[in-house]
Design a protein around this motif. Structure first.
Motif, PDB file in Angstrom:
ATOM      1  N   SER A   1       0.872  -1.278   0.047  1.00 46.69           N
ATOM      2  CA  SER A   1       0.078   0.002  -0.028  1.00 46.69           C
ATOM      3  C   SER A   1       1.073   1.127  -0.238  1.00 46.69           C
ATOM      4  O   SER A   1       2.015   1.201   0.386  1.00 46.69           O
ATOM      5  CB  SER A   1      -0.884   0.026   1.098  1.00 46.69           C
ATOM      6  OG  SER A   1      -1.383  -1.079   1.596  1.00 46.69           O
TER       7      SER A   1
ATOM      8  N   GLY B   1      -1.558  -5.763  15.496  1.00 46.85           N
ATOM      9  CA  GLY B   1      -0.530  -6.134  14.120  1.00 46.85           C
ATOM     10  C   GLY B   1      -0.175  -7.614  14.048  1.00 46.85           C
ATOM     11  O   GLY B   1       0.594  -7.653  13.244  1.00 46.85           O
TER      12      GLY B   1
ATOM     13  N   LYS C   1      -4.298 -10.724  13.080  1.00 44.76           N
ATOM     14  CA  LYS C   1      -5.661 -11.503  13.372  1.00 44.76           C
ATOM     15  C   LYS C   1      -6.800 -10.902  12.280  1.00 44.76           C
ATOM     16  O   LYS C   1      -7.494 -11.685  11.799  1.00 44.76           O
ATOM     17  CB  LYS C   1      -6.080 -11.123  14.756  1.00 44.76           C
ATOM     18  CG  LYS C   1      -5.080 -11.600  15.822  1.00 44.76           C
ATOM     19  CD  LYS C   1      -5.824 -11.035  17.101  1.00 44.76           C
ATOM     20  CE  LYS C   1      -5.616  -9.421  17.395  1.00 44.76           C
ATOM     21  NZ  LYS C   1      -4.592  -8.852  17.350  1.00 44.76           N
ATOM     22  N   THR C   2      -6.788  -9.792  12.395  1.00 45.42           N
ATOM     23  CA  THR C   2      -7.874  -8.948  11.370  1.00 45.42           C
ATOM     24  C   THR C   2      -7.660  -9.441   9.881  1.00 45.42           C
ATOM     25  O   THR C   2      -8.596  -9.843   9.165  1.00 45.42           O
ATOM     26  CB  THR C   2      -8.030  -7.566  11.389  1.00 45.42           C
ATOM     27  OG1 THR C   2      -8.478  -7.242  12.738  1.00 45.42           O
ATOM     28  CG2 THR C   2      -8.904  -7.046  10.414  1.00 45.42           C
ATOM     29  N   THR C   3      -6.334  -9.662   9.440  1.00 47.80           N
ATOM     30  CA  THR C   3      -6.091  -9.902   8.062  1.00 47.80           C
ATOM     31  C   THR C   3      -6.506 -11.232   7.936  1.00 47.80           C
ATOM     32  O   THR C   3      -7.110 -11.722   6.807  1.00 47.80           O
ATOM     33  CB  THR C   3      -4.529  -9.681   7.992  1.00 47.80           C
ATOM     34  OG1 THR C   3      -4.086  -8.565   8.089  1.00 47.80           O
ATOM     35  CG2 THR C   3      -4.290 -10.190   6.454  1.00 47.80           C
TER      36      THR C   3
HETATM   37  N1  LIG Z   1      -4.172  -2.153   4.334  1.00 52.19           N
HETATM   38  C1  LIG Z   1      -3.138  -2.148   4.629  1.00 52.19           C
HETATM   39  N2  LIG Z   1      -1.846  -2.165   4.169  1.00 52.19           N
HETATM   40  C2  LIG Z   1      -0.590  -2.202   4.551  1.00 52.19           C
HETATM   41  N3  LIG Z   1      -0.270  -2.726   5.868  1.00 52.19           N
HETATM   42  C3  LIG Z   1      -1.520  -3.018   6.421  1.00 52.19           C
HETATM   43  C4  LIG Z   1      -2.760  -3.164   6.100  1.00 52.19           C
HETATM   44  N4  LIG Z   1      -3.563  -3.601   6.902  1.00 52.19           N
HETATM   45  C5  LIG Z   1      -3.065  -4.204   7.873  1.00 52.19           C
HETATM   46  N5  LIG Z   1      -1.605  -3.885   7.547  1.00 52.19           N
HETATM   47  C6  LIG Z   1      -0.347  -4.348   8.409  1.00 52.19           C
HETATM   48  O1  LIG Z   1      -0.643  -5.694   8.603  1.00 52.19           O
HETATM   49  C7  LIG Z   1      -0.353  -6.063   9.800  1.00 52.19           C
HETATM   50  C8  LIG Z   1      -1.437  -7.078  10.459  1.00 52.19           C
HETATM   51  O2  LIG Z   1      -2.453  -6.010  10.627  1.00 52.19           O
HETATM   52  P1  LIG Z   1      -3.906  -6.778  11.346  1.00 52.19           P
HETATM   53  O3  LIG Z   1      -4.319  -8.038  10.671  1.00 52.19           O
HETATM   54  O4  LIG Z   1      -4.788  -5.556  11.247  1.00 52.19           O
HETATM   55  O5  LIG Z   1      -3.372  -7.090  12.923  1.00 52.19           O
HETATM   56  P2  LIG Z   1      -4.364  -7.496  14.315  1.00 52.19           P
HETATM   57  O6  LIG Z   1      -5.663  -7.363  13.728  1.00 52.19           O
HETATM   58  O7  LIG Z   1      -3.737  -8.805  14.740  1.00 52.19           O
HETATM   59  O8  LIG Z   1      -4.069  -6.281  15.126  1.00 52.19           O
HETATM   60  C9  LIG Z   1      -0.199  -5.024  10.693  1.00 52.19           C
HETATM   61  O9  LIG Z   1       1.311  -4.753  10.530  1.00 52.19           O
HETATM   62  C10 LIG Z   1      -0.517  -3.701   9.750  1.00 52.19           C
HETATM   63  O10 LIG Z   1       0.088  -2.561  10.085  1.00 52.19           O
END
Ligand SMILES: Nc1ncnc2c1ncn2[C@@H]1O[C@H](COP(=O)(O)OP(=O)(O)O)[C@@H](O)[C@H]1O
Ligand SMILES: [Mg+2]
Lengths: 309, 248
Positions: free
Chosen positions: A17, A46, A49-51
């Motif tokens: 991104s 980070g 999990k959400t990913t």
């Molecule tokens: N759209 C995006 N572009 C770039 N990096 C992202 C994006 N979404 C999440 N990240 C990165 O991916 C990693 C995992 O994020 P995420 O899955 O939201 O973590 P969690 O839900 O476990 O807190 C983090 O380092 C975050 O900064």
């Protein structure tokens, strides 16, 4: 053998991104969940999990890996699995200009439920989430926790075969959280399958039959809360006020965790008597309790941070 | 590319209608520019009123796309409700169409008022009324598609706002929507007739007779441009809605 609800294999995700260097959010995550299970996904901010949740719920395309939902390929043919899913997104909000009652009902209608079923199910979900008193107020007038309850009510009312809830109880009071737990238990008793993330470790322990801890995009540990605790070095914690003085003597008994004026010794039940003896002889007050999942989590993830630097 | 819609789409449209109806003020104020322009025309150049009335209808329909753009972006970026709908049996195109229909229903009353004004002040023949219906439908397809596509391109609400003003001016104000195409130098006509909003207005004016003098070739050119652009962009938006139901 139990019927598989979700099978994710070697899922990887690299975000490219603007505004950030390429990020490897998932570096090979595999997870299998059987029908009727409640599984908790734990990890630091980070961790990925959400990913992971967005990938398995067909909202994000992984860089590689496979995802099957009830045996169907969720990556090649997302439309084949979508009707079996329901998600509570992280930090989602209900329509501001709908009441909770309208929100839940209209979502069920959009999913194709008949008027009667939608009405019945929405009333049931509103009741379970303690929203009856505020069911006819516009969501814009609700507190953060009440909005979050509305989001959870919207999704549990679907009774979808596979539900993903990303931090569903965030901002909720302890009563509301317990209502969510009870609802999710009822759903799995009916045969629904649930994967949720949470930062409340007591919630994970209470609710999830199985946990998966991810750290920096990889599964660090998988198993029950008890097995996670055993990996932390023991299931009993002896806390000794002023215990530092005994430090060297205690080292052989297990893991030592300094915490303010106290020293915690994580150990096995057989050794508690000996440690208490030492404390009594030194004239130091001591107490015994179970190791919490939070302590085990801090220990297991902390060890990984130390190792990887 | 078969459209998969059904009861869910209608239910989602009704949801959106309900949401929009809470913004009565926004619906009422959606008329302001058109009404102010009509008042100017009545004062300054009453003979141009029939043009301005038709322009106001087409402008109002074009604005529906801007509402869709903002609404789609808001419920995705701020509420994340798109995730609830995408991870469900409601198809991605059903989501796009439901949103478009809901906004249409909510913002229909102002358009109806303008149509009544036309009936009172500069009544249309049966043929031009039919032409108006057809071009308005095409402008609607075009503007829904444009609004929805743009809404998907950004991660930040604020980045989207400038586009609403840009598109409104490019499609609604600059080309001959409110004023007769005859006021433009001839070499601008091919461009004006290729822009969906002005093509739509000019086609009704041509059908009404006496408002504009176009060759048959020019009429065919305007009608073809409008039809092809509207259908092509709408088709692309349906495809795009499906693609963007999953992020990359
Ligand atoms: N759209 C995006 N572009 C770039 N990096 C992202 C994006 N979404 C999440 N990240 C990165 O991916 C990693 C995992 O994020 P995420 O899955 O939201 O973590 P969690 O839900 O476990 O807190 C983090 O380092 C975050 O900064
Ligand atoms: Mg998260």
């Amino acid at each position: 053998m139990a019927e598989e609800a979700l099978v994710a294999e070697d899922v990887r995700k690299r975000y490219v991104s603007r505004g950030a260097p390429p990020t490897d959010a998932l570096r090979g995550v595999s997870l299998r969940i059987d029908k009727g299970e409640r599984v908790g996904l734990l990890g630091r901010n980070g961790a990925g999990k959400t990913t992971f949740l967005r990938i398995v719920s067909t909202l994000l395309i992984p860089s590689s890996g496979s995802v099957r939902v009830f045996g169907r390929d969720a990556i090649a043919d997302p439309d084949a699995v979508r009707s079996m899913l329901a998600v509570v997104p992280q930090e989602g909000k209900p329509f501001f200009h709908l009441t909770p009652r309208e929100q839940v009902y209209s979502y069920l209608r959009a999913r194709g439920f008949t008027r009667e079923t939608a009405r019945f199910r929405s009333e049931e979900a509103l009741g379970q989430m303690g929203l009856m008193e505020i069911a006819d107020r516009l969501s814009i007038t609700l507190s953060g926790g009440q909005r979050q309850r509305t989001m959870v009510a919207t999704v549990i009312a679907t009774e979808a075969p596979l539900m993903f809830l990303d931090e569903p109880t965030i901002g909720m009071d302890p009563f509301a959280r317990r209502e969510v737990w009870a609802s999710l238990r009822r759903l799995t008793a009916k045969g629904c399958t649930i994967l949720l993330t949470t930062h409340y470790l007591d919630e994970a322990e209470n609710l999830a039959q199985r946990l998966s801890v991810i750290e920096r995009g990889k599964v660090l540990v998988e198993g029950t809360g008890e097995s996670l605790k055993r990996r932390a070095g023991g299931t009993i914690r002896v806390s000794i006020t002023g215990g530092e003085k005994l430090g060297p003597e205690l080292e052989s008994f297990g893991l030592l965790i300094p915490d303010g004026s106290a020293l915690h010794v994580v150990t096995s039940p057989e050794r508690v008597q000996e440690i208490l003896g030492l404390a009594v002889r030194a004239g130091l007050p001591a107490s015994v309790g179970p190791v919490t999942l939070e302590e085990a989590f801090l220990r297991v993830v902390g060890r990984s941070i130390d190792e990887e630097g | 590319m078969a459209l998969r819609m059904g009861q869910g789409t209608i239910a989602f449209a009704l949801t959106e209608l309900r949401v929009q109806l809470h913004e009565g003020l926004a619906i009422a104020t959606s008329m302001i520019v058109q009404v102010v322009l009509l008042v100017f025309v009545v004062i300054l150049a009453p003979s141009l009123l029939p043009y301005a009335l038709l322009g106001a209808v087409v402008y109002s329909v074009f604005q529906l796309g801007q509402r869709i753009q903002n609404e789609a972006a808001f419920i995705r970026i701020d509420h994340k409700l798109n995730e609830l709908y995408h991870a469900s049996s409601l198809s991605a195109e059903g989501y796009f169409l439901g949103l478009s229909l809901g906004v249409l229903l909510a913002y229909l009353p102002p358009v109806v008022i303008l149509l009544l004004l036309i009936e009172l002040l500069a009544p249309l023949t049966a043929v031009s009324a039919l032409v108006l219906t057809a071009v308005v439908a095409l402008v609607w397809l075009f503007t829904c598609a444009l609004g929805y596509i743009i809404s998907t391109l950004f991660r930040d609400m604020r980045a989207i706002w400038p586009y609403a003003s840009l598109l409104t001016n490019f499609f609604g104000v600059l080309p001959p929507v409110f004023y007769p195409i005859g006021l433009l130098p001839g070499y601008w006509h091919p461009i004006a007739l290729a822009i969906p909003s002005s093509a739509a207005v000019v086609l009704v004016e041509a059908a009404q007779g006496g408002l504009v003098h176009l060759s048959n070739l020019e009429i065919a050119y305007a009608a073809t441009s409008l039809t092809v652009e509207a259908l092509a962009l709408f088709g692309f938006a349906v495809y795009w809605a499906r693609v963007t139901a999953r992020e990359r």
